[in-house]
Design a protein around this motif. Structure first.
Motif, PDB file in Angstrom:
ATOM      1  N   LYS A 186      -9.358   1.628   1.380  1.00 46.66           N
ATOM      2  CA  LYS A 186      -9.356   3.134   1.372  1.00 46.66           C
ATOM      3  C   LYS A 186      -8.488   4.045   0.827  1.00 46.66           C
ATOM      4  N   ALA A 187      -7.325   3.223   0.479  1.00 44.11           N
ATOM      5  CA  ALA A 187      -6.206   4.141  -0.337  1.00 44.11           C
ATOM      6  C   ALA A 187      -6.412   3.933  -1.769  1.00 44.11           C
ATOM      7  N   GLY A 188      -7.758   3.384  -2.053  1.00 42.11           N
ATOM      8  CA  GLY A 188      -8.187   3.605  -3.430  1.00 42.11           C
ATOM      9  C   GLY A 188      -7.480   2.280  -4.535  1.00 42.11           C
ATOM     10  N   ILE A 189      -7.078   1.276  -3.755  1.00 45.08           N
ATOM     11  CA  ILE A 189      -6.146   0.338  -4.541  1.00 45.08           C
ATOM     12  C   ILE A 189      -7.268  -0.716  -4.803  1.00 45.08           C
ATOM     13  N   PRO A 190      -7.439  -1.093  -5.944  1.00 44.74           N
ATOM     14  CA  PRO A 190      -8.577  -2.355  -6.100  1.00 44.74           C
ATOM     15  C   PRO A 190      -7.543  -3.730  -5.496  1.00 44.74           C
ATOM     16  N   VAL A 191      -8.636  -4.442  -4.908  1.00 42.36           N
ATOM     17  CA  VAL A 191      -8.209  -5.559  -4.271  1.00 42.36           C
ATOM     18  C   VAL A 191      -8.877  -6.798  -4.765  1.00 42.36           C
ATOM     19  N   VAL A 192      -8.323  -7.831  -5.101  1.00 46.36           N
ATOM     20  CA  VAL A 192      -8.809  -9.237  -5.316  1.00 46.36           C
ATOM     21  C   VAL A 192      -8.184 -10.242  -4.621  1.00 46.36           C
ATOM     22  N   THR A 193      -9.167 -10.910  -3.860  1.00 39.76           N
ATOM     23  CA  THR A 193      -8.511 -12.046  -3.018  1.00 39.76           C
ATOM     24  C   THR A 193      -8.501 -13.508  -3.699  1.00 39.76           C
ATOM     25  N   TYR A 199      -3.143 -16.546 -12.588  1.00 39.34           N
ATOM     26  CA  TYR A 199      -3.351 -15.924 -13.837  1.00 39.34           C
ATOM     27  C   TYR A 199      -4.412 -15.043 -13.955  1.00 39.34           C
ATOM     28  N   GLU A 200      -5.652 -15.545 -13.258  1.00 40.62           N
ATOM     29  CA  GLU A 200      -7.033 -14.762 -13.646  1.00 40.62           C
ATOM     30  C   GLU A 200      -7.185 -13.717 -12.800  1.00 40.62           C
ATOM     31  N   ALA A 201      -6.115 -13.779 -11.509  1.00 41.65           N
ATOM     32  CA  ALA A 201      -6.170 -12.470 -10.626  1.00 41.65           C
ATOM     33  C   ALA A 201      -5.389 -11.328 -11.270  1.00 41.65           C
ATOM     34  N   VAL A 202      -4.583 -11.643 -11.955  1.00 41.22           N
ATOM     35  CA  VAL A 202      -3.912 -10.438 -12.393  1.00 41.22           C
ATOM     36  C   VAL A 202      -4.738  -9.911 -13.672  1.00 41.22           C
ATOM     37  N   ASP A 203      -5.060 -11.001 -14.493  1.00 36.50           N
ATOM     38  CA  ASP A 203      -5.900 -10.679 -15.617  1.00 36.50           C
ATOM     39  C   ASP A 203      -6.810  -9.719 -15.216  1.00 36.50           C
ATOM     40  N   LEU A 204      -7.766 -10.073 -14.303  1.00 38.90           N
ATOM     41  CA  LEU A 204      -8.846  -9.353 -13.937  1.00 38.90           C
ATOM     42  C   LEU A 204      -8.864  -8.060 -13.390  1.00 38.90           C
ATOM     43  N   LEU A 205      -7.441  -8.066 -12.732  1.00 38.70           N
ATOM     44  CA  LEU A 205      -7.117  -6.588 -12.161  1.00 38.70           C
ATOM     45  C   LEU A 205      -6.622  -5.751 -13.455  1.00 38.70           C
ATOM     46  N   TRP A 206      -6.054  -6.337 -14.390  1.00 39.36           N
ATOM     47  CA  TRP A 206      -5.767  -5.668 -15.552  1.00 39.36           C
ATOM     48  C   TRP A 206      -7.044  -5.041 -16.202  1.00 39.36           C
ATOM     49  N   LEU A 207      -7.997  -5.988 -16.298  1.00 37.45           N
ATOM     50  CA  LEU A 207      -9.263  -5.533 -17.152  1.00 37.45           C
ATOM     51  C   LEU A 207      -9.889  -4.619 -16.313  1.00 37.45           C
ATOM     52  N   HIS A 208      -9.924  -4.451 -14.979  1.00 35.06           N
ATOM     53  CA  HIS A 208     -10.676  -3.648 -14.274  1.00 35.06           C
ATOM     54  C   HIS A 208     -10.011  -2.322 -14.346  1.00 35.06           C
ATOM     55  N   LEU A 209      -8.600  -2.291 -14.255  1.00 35.25           N
ATOM     56  CA  LEU A 209      -7.788  -1.026 -14.588  1.00 35.25           C
ATOM     57  C   LEU A 209      -8.232  -0.370 -15.943  1.00 35.25           C
ATOM     58  N   TYR A 210      -8.289  -1.218 -16.962  1.00 31.07           N
ATOM     59  CA  TYR A 210      -8.085  -0.820 -18.477  1.00 31.07           C
ATOM     60  C   TYR A 210      -9.905  -0.487 -18.711  1.00 31.07           C
ATOM     61  N   VAL A 252       0.977  -1.096   0.018  1.00 31.66           N
ATOM     62  CA  VAL A 252      -0.183   0.007   0.064  1.00 31.66           C
ATOM     63  C   VAL A 252       0.903   1.397  -0.054  1.00 31.66           C
ATOM     64  N   ASP A 253       1.795   1.377   0.766  1.00 33.82           N
ATOM     65  CA  ASP A 253       2.778   2.534   1.128  1.00 33.82           C
ATOM     66  C   ASP A 253       3.455   2.636  -0.389  1.00 33.82           C
ATOM     67  N   GLN A 254       3.805   1.625  -1.204  1.00 34.16           N
ATOM     68  CA  GLN A 254       4.480   1.727  -2.628  1.00 34.16           C
ATOM     69  C   GLN A 254       3.441   2.191  -3.594  1.00 34.16           C
ATOM     70  N   LYS A 255       2.178   2.290  -3.019  1.00 37.99           N
ATOM     71  CA  LYS A 255       1.131   2.946  -4.154  1.00 37.99           C
ATOM     72  C   LYS A 255       1.119   2.017  -5.224  1.00 37.99           C
ATOM     73  N   VAL A 256       0.932   0.672  -5.354  1.00 37.29           N
ATOM     74  CA  VAL A 256       0.774  -0.154  -6.317  1.00 37.29           C
ATOM     75  C   VAL A 256      -0.612   0.235  -6.817  1.00 37.29           C
ATOM     76  N   ASP A 257      -0.856  -0.456  -8.092  1.00 40.04           N
ATOM     77  CA  ASP A 257      -2.124  -0.095  -8.776  1.00 40.04           C
ATOM     78  C   ASP A 257      -3.249  -1.160  -8.542  1.00 40.04           C
ATOM     79  N   GLY A 258      -2.667  -2.458  -8.086  1.00 43.13           N
ATOM     80  CA  GLY A 258      -3.529  -3.321  -7.832  1.00 43.13           C
ATOM     81  C   GLY A 258      -3.006  -4.237  -6.775  1.00 43.13           C
TER      82      GLY A 258
END
Length: 322
Positions: free
Chosen positions: A117-124, A276-287, A91-97
């Motif tokens: 709260k920091a606005g970082i989209p989270v997938v478990t 694979y799907e977690a990374v791909d899903l966050l990319w799809l969400h960001l894009y 979170v402190d590194q301000k990652v995008d997902g």
């Protein structure tokens, strides 16, 4: 001082993930499949050192990252408090997902909420399905552990067993408790929980052997992780028992055990898909603002595999994707 140490730990773990992701990109032809911004996605899991299951999750995540032009950072700690601290570092590194596991949700709750709260989209992924949405995660990707346990129970029933030993190697892991509860629900026979210290494999072996020797009615042993299945098979043999060993999860040793008959069947939750799907899903969400599941978990298992599947499984496990 602790915060600085954690930054160094995450940087060290993440640099490995980043390097491997770059190698995956080179194998894919040197270029990502997209021209979106170079987003950074971190994954923080509850894996211990040397856990082959999480190598497969990481492999799937890295291959998706290579395709999606994502900088992938991976870190892990089996102790829940330290895992939460690694989440805070991300979170402190301000990652995008952010991708996290919730094996012990109470310890992870505050850190995950801070990420949201920091606005970082989270997938478990993998564990904590029932707690994921409540903590603000966008989706959960994994196996419903109760459903998987019930599938194991039904398979034990179909194979004619009457008493099963369910071996829990990590106390406090909610997913493990759910697995054994599911086995009990799906099985018409008796199920006994045996708690062992998964960090001490000789101790695991001796505990299983002693329990089987003291109760000859046990005719099935269910382990909750692939590395424990060969150990259980050895313990059963040393106890002079004919009990069948079955397991959750899959690795190369389990594939060989299915082939030679020392393991009856395995429940594959397809960890490669979880990464694979977690990374791909966050990319799809960001894009594109996409989301999967409609508020329900995205299930990657269970898939029951037996000796009939062994030849293909060996090929997949050798390349690190199953």
């Amino acid at each position: 001082m602790l915060a600085a140490a954690l930054v160094l730990v995450l940087a060290a773990c993440s640099s490995t993930g980043g390097k491997r992701a770059e190698e995956e990109r080179e194998r894919a032809g040197g270029r990502p499949a997209v021209d979106t911004p170079r987003w950074t996605i971190a994954m923080v899991t509850h894996s211990g050192d040397g856990d082959t299951y999480w190598d497969i999750v990481q492999s799937g995540a890295e291959q998706a990252a290579a395709k999606d032009n994502v900088e992938f950072l991976y870190s892990h700690d089996e102790e829940a408090g330290r895992q939460a601290q690694l989440v805070q570092t991300a979170v402190d590194q301000k990652v995008d997902g952010l991708i996290v596991t919730l094996a012990k949700p109470e310890a992870m709750e505050a850190a995950v909420r801070r990420a949201v709260k920091a606005g970082i989209p989270v997938v478990t992924i993998n564990s904590g399905q029932d707690r994921s949405a409540g903590l603000g995660a966008l989706a959960h990707i994994g196996q419903d552990e109760t459903v998987a346990g019930e599938a194991v129970g039904r398979e034990l029933e179909a194979r004619g067993h009457s008493k099963a030993l369910c071996v829990l190697h990590e106390q406090g892991n909610v997913g493990h408790e759910e697995r054994c509860a599911g086995v009990r629900k799906g099985f018409g026979g008796e199920v006994e929980n045996l708690y062992v210290d998964g960090t001490n494999m000789p101790g695991v072996e001796s505990s299983i052997e002693a329990r089987i020797q003291s109760d000859p009615d046990v005719d099935a042993v269910v382990t909750l992780g692939a590395p424990f299945a060969p150990t259980a098979a050895k313990a059963v043999k040393q106890a002079g028992s004919d009990a069948e060993v079955d397991t959750f999860d899959l690795n190369a040793q389990v594939a060989r055990g299915l082939k030679d008959g020392s393991i009856g069947f395995a429940v594959d939750q397809q960890p490669y898909l979880q990464g694979y799907e977690a990374v791909d899903l966050l990319w799809l969400h960001l894009y594109n603002g996409n989301m999967l599941g409609g508020g329900q978990p995205v299930l990657t298992g269970p898939q029951l595999v037996t000796g009939d599947d062994a030849a293909d499984l060996e090929k997949y496990t050798d390349r690190g994707t199953r």
